[in-house]
Motif scaffolding. Structure first.
Motif, PDB file in Angstrom:
ATOM      1  N   GLY A   1       6.316   5.360   7.628  1.00 36.88           N
ATOM      2  CA  GLY A   1       4.949   4.935   7.358  1.00 36.88           C
ATOM      3  C   GLY A   1       4.140   6.081   6.780  1.00 36.88           C
ATOM      4  N   VAL A   2       3.087   5.738   6.042  1.00 34.73           N
ATOM      5  CA  VAL A   2       2.208   6.774   5.494  1.00 34.73           C
ATOM      6  C   VAL A   2       0.755   6.330   5.533  1.00 34.73           C
ATOM      7  CG1 VAL A   2       3.808   7.973   3.923  1.00 34.73           C
ATOM      8  CG2 VAL A   2       2.595   5.940   3.110  1.00 34.73           C
ATOM      9  N   ASN A   3      -0.117   7.332   5.595  1.00 35.94           N
ATOM     10  CA  ASN A   3      -1.519   7.094   5.278  1.00 35.94           C
ATOM     11  C   ASN A   3      -1.666   7.350   3.788  1.00 35.94           C
ATOM     12  OD1 ASN A   3      -2.340   8.354   8.415  1.00 35.94           O
ATOM     13  ND2 ASN A   3      -3.116   6.404   7.661  1.00 35.94           N
ATOM     14  N   ILE A   4      -2.603   6.633   3.196  1.00 37.86           N
ATOM     15  CA  ILE A   4      -2.895   6.819   1.775  1.00 37.86           C
ATOM     16  C   ILE A   4      -4.342   7.284   1.680  1.00 37.86           C
ATOM     17  CG2 ILE A   4      -3.083   5.675  -0.471  1.00 37.86           C
ATOM     18  CD1 ILE A   4      -0.250   5.499   0.461  1.00 37.86           C
TER      19      ILE A   4
ATOM     20  N   GLU B   1      -6.405   2.219  -3.874  1.00 40.92           N
ATOM     21  CA  GLU B   1      -6.396   0.951  -4.618  1.00 40.92           C
ATOM     22  C   GLU B   1      -5.014   0.690  -5.222  1.00 40.92           C
ATOM     23  OE1 GLU B   1      -8.850   3.260  -5.116  1.00 40.92           O
ATOM     24  OE2 GLU B   1     -10.486   2.236  -4.064  1.00 40.92           O
ATOM     25  N   LYS B   2      -4.420   1.742  -5.768  1.00 42.20           N
ATOM     26  CA  LYS B   2      -3.090   1.597  -6.393  1.00 42.20           C
ATOM     27  C   LYS B   2      -2.052   1.169  -5.361  1.00 42.20           C
ATOM     28  CE  LYS B   2      -3.510   4.883 -10.171  1.00 42.20           C
ATOM     29  NZ  LYS B   2      -3.584   6.348 -10.221  1.00 42.20           N
ATOM     30  N   ALA B   3      -2.170   1.685  -4.144  1.00 41.54           N
ATOM     31  CA  ALA B   3      -1.209   1.357  -3.080  1.00 41.54           C
ATOM     32  C   ALA B   3      -1.251  -0.132  -2.767  1.00 41.54           C
ATOM     33  CB  ALA B   3      -1.513   2.172  -1.831  1.00 41.54           C
ATOM     34  N   CYS B   4      -2.447  -0.703  -2.868  1.00 45.35           N
ATOM     35  CA  CYS B   4      -2.637  -2.135  -2.617  1.00 45.35           C
ATOM     36  C   CYS B   4      -1.705  -2.966  -3.497  1.00 45.35           C
ATOM     37  CB  CYS B   4      -4.080  -2.480  -2.991  1.00 45.35           C
ATOM     38  SG  CYS B   4      -5.007  -3.284  -1.723  1.00 45.35           S
ATOM     39  N   GLU B   5      -1.615  -2.568  -4.752  1.00 48.78           N
ATOM     40  CA  GLU B   5      -0.814  -3.320  -5.741  1.00 48.78           C
ATOM     41  C   GLU B   5       0.681  -3.210  -5.460  1.00 48.78           C
ATOM     42  OE1 GLU B   5      -1.943  -1.575  -9.471  1.00 48.78           O
ATOM     43  OE2 GLU B   5      -4.078  -1.875  -9.024  1.00 48.78           O
ATOM     44  N   LEU B   6       1.088  -2.152  -4.769  1.00 45.79           N
ATOM     45  CA  LEU B   6       2.526  -1.918  -4.572  1.00 45.79           C
ATOM     46  C   LEU B   6       3.056  -2.487  -3.248  1.00 45.79           C
ATOM     47  CD1 LEU B   6       2.747   1.753  -5.925  1.00 45.79           C
ATOM     48  CD2 LEU B   6       3.505  -0.327  -7.080  1.00 45.79           C
ATOM     49  N   CYS B   7       2.139  -2.945  -2.380  1.00 46.68           N
ATOM     50  CA  CYS B   7       2.594  -3.480  -1.088  1.00 46.68           C
ATOM     51  C   CYS B   7       3.089  -4.920  -1.254  1.00 46.68           C
ATOM     52  CB  CYS B   7       1.446  -3.453  -0.076  1.00 46.68           C
ATOM     53  SG  CYS B   7       1.016  -1.790   0.428  1.00 46.68           S
ATOM     54  N   HIS B   8       4.089  -5.298  -0.448  1.00 43.74           N
ATOM     55  CA  HIS B   8       4.575  -6.682  -0.490  1.00 43.74           C
ATOM     56  C   HIS B   8       3.668  -7.595   0.330  1.00 43.74           C
ATOM     57  CE1 HIS B   8       8.626  -4.461  -0.916  1.00 43.74           C
ATOM     58  NE2 HIS B   8       8.185  -4.813  -2.112  1.00 43.74           N
ATOM     59  N   LEU B   9       3.094  -7.031   1.408  1.00 46.60           N
ATOM     60  CA  LEU B   9       2.229  -7.813   2.295  1.00 46.60           C
ATOM     61  C   LEU B   9       0.957  -7.018   2.560  1.00 46.60           C
ATOM     62  CD1 LEU B   9       4.946  -8.609   4.996  1.00 46.60           C
ATOM     63  CD2 LEU B   9       4.053 -10.255   3.347  1.00 46.60           C
ATOM     64  N   LEU B  10      -0.191  -7.716   2.584  1.00 43.84           N
ATOM     65  CA  LEU B  10      -1.464  -7.046   2.889  1.00 43.84           C
ATOM     66  C   LEU B  10      -2.138  -7.767   4.047  1.00 43.84           C
ATOM     67  CD1 LEU B  10      -3.050  -6.601  -0.677  1.00 43.84           C
ATOM     68  CD2 LEU B  10      -1.978  -4.826   0.722  1.00 43.84           C
TER      69      LEU B  10
ATOM     70  N   ASP C   1      11.513  -3.732   6.214  1.00 43.20           N
ATOM     71  CA  ASP C   1      12.219  -4.512   5.186  1.00 43.20           C
ATOM     72  C   ASP C   1      11.289  -4.686   3.987  1.00 43.20           C
ATOM     73  OD1 ASP C   1      14.377  -4.719   6.790  1.00 43.20           O
ATOM     74  OD2 ASP C   1      13.762  -6.634   7.682  1.00 43.20           O
ATOM     75  N   LYS C   2      10.010  -4.920   4.342  1.00 44.30           N
ATOM     76  CA  LYS C   2       8.974  -5.065   3.308  1.00 44.30           C
ATOM     77  C   LYS C   2       7.993  -3.899   3.421  1.00 44.30           C
ATOM     78  CE  LYS C   2       9.642  -9.374   1.641  1.00 44.30           C
ATOM     79  NZ  LYS C   2       9.698 -10.613   2.339  1.00 44.30           N
ATOM     80  N   ILE C   3       7.155  -3.748   2.381  1.00 44.19           N
ATOM     81  CA  ILE C   3       6.095  -2.732   2.449  1.00 44.19           C
ATOM     82  C   ILE C   3       4.811  -3.426   2.907  1.00 44.19           C
ATOM     83  CG2 ILE C   3       4.796  -0.985   1.183  1.00 44.19           C
ATOM     84  CD1 ILE C   3       7.031  -0.856  -0.873  1.00 44.19           C
ATOM     85  N   GLU C   4       4.344  -3.062   4.095  1.00 45.77           N
ATOM     86  CA  GLU C   4       3.142  -3.697   4.650  1.00 45.77           C
ATOM     87  C   GLU C   4       1.936  -2.770   4.472  1.00 45.77           C
ATOM     88  OE1 GLU C   4       3.882  -4.646   8.782  1.00 45.77           O
ATOM     89  OE2 GLU C   4       5.926  -5.277   8.296  1.00 45.77           O
ATOM     90  N   GLY C   5       0.835  -3.313   3.924  1.00 47.31           N
ATOM     91  CA  GLY C   5      -0.374  -2.521   3.706  1.00 47.31           C
ATOM     92  C   GLY C   5      -1.500  -2.940   4.633  1.00 47.31           C
ATOM     93  N   TYR C   6      -2.193  -1.961   5.179  1.00 51.41           N
ATOM     94  CA  TYR C   6      -3.312  -2.211   6.087  1.00 51.41           C
ATOM     95  C   TYR C   6      -4.490  -1.328   5.702  1.00 51.41           C
ATOM     96  CZ  TYR C   6       0.455  -3.999   9.075  1.00 51.41           C
ATOM     97  OH  TYR C   6       1.531  -4.687   9.564  1.00 51.41           O
ATOM     98  N   ASN C   7      -5.672  -1.711   6.185  1.00 46.08           N
ATOM     99  CA  ASN C   7      -6.830  -0.831   6.050  1.00 46.08           C
ATOM    100  C   ASN C   7      -7.396  -0.597   7.448  1.00 46.08           C
ATOM    101  OD1 ASN C   7      -9.679  -0.002   5.771  1.00 46.08           O
ATOM    102  ND2 ASN C   7      -9.177  -0.124   3.597  1.00 46.08           N
ATOM    103  N   THR C   8      -7.422   0.651   7.869  1.00 43.50           N
ATOM    104  CA  THR C   8      -7.968   0.960   9.199  1.00 43.50           C
ATOM    105  C   THR C   8      -9.289   1.736   9.093  1.00 43.50           C
ATOM    106  OG1 THR C   8      -6.797   3.077   9.501  1.00 43.50           O
ATOM    107  CG2 THR C   8      -5.616   1.079  10.162  1.00 43.50           C
ATOM    108  N   ASP C   9      -9.734   2.009   7.852  1.00 41.93           N
ATOM    109  CA  ASP C   9     -11.014   2.733   7.676  1.00 41.93           C
ATOM    110  C   ASP C   9     -12.165   1.940   8.299  1.00 41.93           C
ATOM    111  OD1 ASP C   9      -9.994   4.909   6.275  1.00 41.93           O
ATOM    112  OD2 ASP C   9     -10.157   3.892   4.342  1.00 41.93           O
ATOM    113  N   TRP C  10     -12.136   0.618   8.107  1.00 47.41           N
ATOM    114  CA  TRP C  10     -13.246  -0.195   8.607  1.00 47.41           C
ATOM    115  C   TRP C  10     -13.264  -0.211  10.135  1.00 47.41           C
ATOM    116  CZ3 TRP C  10     -13.115  -4.802  11.449  1.00 47.41           C
ATOM    117  CH2 TRP C  10     -11.853  -5.365  11.648  1.00 47.41           C
ATOM    118  N   VAL C  11     -12.089  -0.219  10.772  1.00 45.01           N
ATOM    119  CA  VAL C  11     -12.032  -0.190  12.243  1.00 45.01           C
ATOM    120  C   VAL C  11     -12.527   1.172  12.729  1.00 45.01           C
ATOM    121  CG1 VAL C  11     -10.615  -0.677  14.278  1.00 45.01           C
ATOM    122  CG2 VAL C  11      -9.839  -1.432  12.035  1.00 45.01           C
ATOM    123  N   GLY C  12     -12.122   2.227  11.991  1.00 45.08           N
ATOM    124  CA  GLY C  12     -12.551   3.584  12.341  1.00 45.08           C
ATOM    125  C   GLY C  12     -14.065   3.682  12.323  1.00 45.08           C
TER     126      GLY C  12
END
Ligand code: ATR
Length: 266
Positions: free
Chosen positions: A63-66, A72-81, A98-109
């Motif tokens: 896993g990585v933080n972006i 924004e670019k990472a959004c386009e490359l994820c299989h699931l958002l 198996d898939k690339i899952e994208g999340y946003n945790t800035d808003w929760v932070g």
């Protein structure tokens, strides 16, 4: 720490990334739970982001933080958002499986940091700025059914975001300041001590809670404090977004004090 053949790899992808605090506190979180994992910085040339991102997936990085400028670019490359990243249009947390899952945790932070000070439900909030961070903040405020007023130097961007998140655009912050409970700066103004103020900070009152996403004592926060307002910088937001990312990767919730101590001891 001992690295073995079973050590899992996590990291942060950005440009630049060498000043990031994330490796400091994410490694502390792994240590806290005795997880056999390491979190490293990946400074990636913007022209090679796609190659690097898919390379991390192929290498079995877990896993990585972006961070800037790739959210924004990472959004386009994820299989699931997840719903938040899809609406915000930016991913700051990726889980490679198996898939690339994208999340946003800035808003929760942001929400968790602000809620340390006060409940936000239905509050009136003035948001300064209409960039990527503003989108996460506006999403968070919409979850709390806040009435949001949005100011941005470039007006078209403010109108664009206002439409998506149901905010009201103001032509100048001073127009609405008396009405609001909370003021949030999401612009980069204040990063340098020489930056001129966005508006007359003497208009800030004791009743205000002033939040700056920049994690230092900015001119805005200094003036607000002098006026008797409560103030908060962006460090807790940064730590809470990291805590949420860690939870997505491991299912574990690291206490704020643990990650804060790691950063404070630098
Ligand atoms: P981030 O992802 O951190 O939000 P960004 O998307 O580049 O970064 O957004 C930067 C924000 O800071 C924008 O709202 C920008 O205003 P513009 O849309 O008019 O560019 C704001 N900003 C940067 N420098 C500014 C300045 N000198 N005065 C006012 N706003 C500024």
């Amino acid at each position: 720490m001992k690295i073995s053949g079973k050590t899992k790899v996590y990291g942060i992808v950005g440009y630049p990334v060498r000043h990031s605090l994330s490796p400091v506190f994410q490694n502390e979180a792994f240590k806290h739970f005795s997880v056999d994992a390491v979190y490293v910085p990946f400074e990636v040339n913007p022209e090679r982001f796609k190659e690097a991102f898919l390379g991390l997936y192929a290498l079995g990085v877990c896993g990585v933080n972006i961070t800037l400028p790739f959210k924004e670019k990472a959004c386009e490359l994820c299989h699931l958002l997840d719903e938040a990243s899809s609406l915000i249009g930016a991913v700051n947390t990726v889980k490679f499986g198996d898939k690339i899952e994208g999340y946003n945790t800035d808003w929760v932070g942001f929400l968790r940091a602000l809620k340390e000070e006060e409940e936000l439900k239905s509050k009136k909030v003035l948001v300064l700025g209409a960039g990527g961070t503003s989108r996460a903040v506006l999403y968070a405020l919409s979850q709390e059914e806040c009435k949001t007023y949005l100011w941005n130097r470039t007006k078209e961007k403010a109108y664009e975001l206002a439409k998506v998140f149901g905010a009201e655009v103001v032509s100048h912050p001073e127009e609405i300041i008396k009405e609001v409970d909370v003021i949030v700066n999401t612009t980069s103004v204040g990063l340098s001590d020489e930056d001129p103020p966005i508006f007359n900070y003497d208009k800030i009152e004791e009743k205000h809670l002033v939040f700056d996403v920049i994690y230092k004592d900015t001119l805005l926060l200094k003036r607000a404090r002098e006026r008797g307002a409560r103030v908060k910088d962006g460090l807790s937001m940064l730590l809470y977004q990291g805590i949420e990312s860690f939870k997505i990767w491991t299912g574990l919730e690291v206490p704020l004090e643990v990650v804060k101590r790691a950063v404070m001891s630098l």
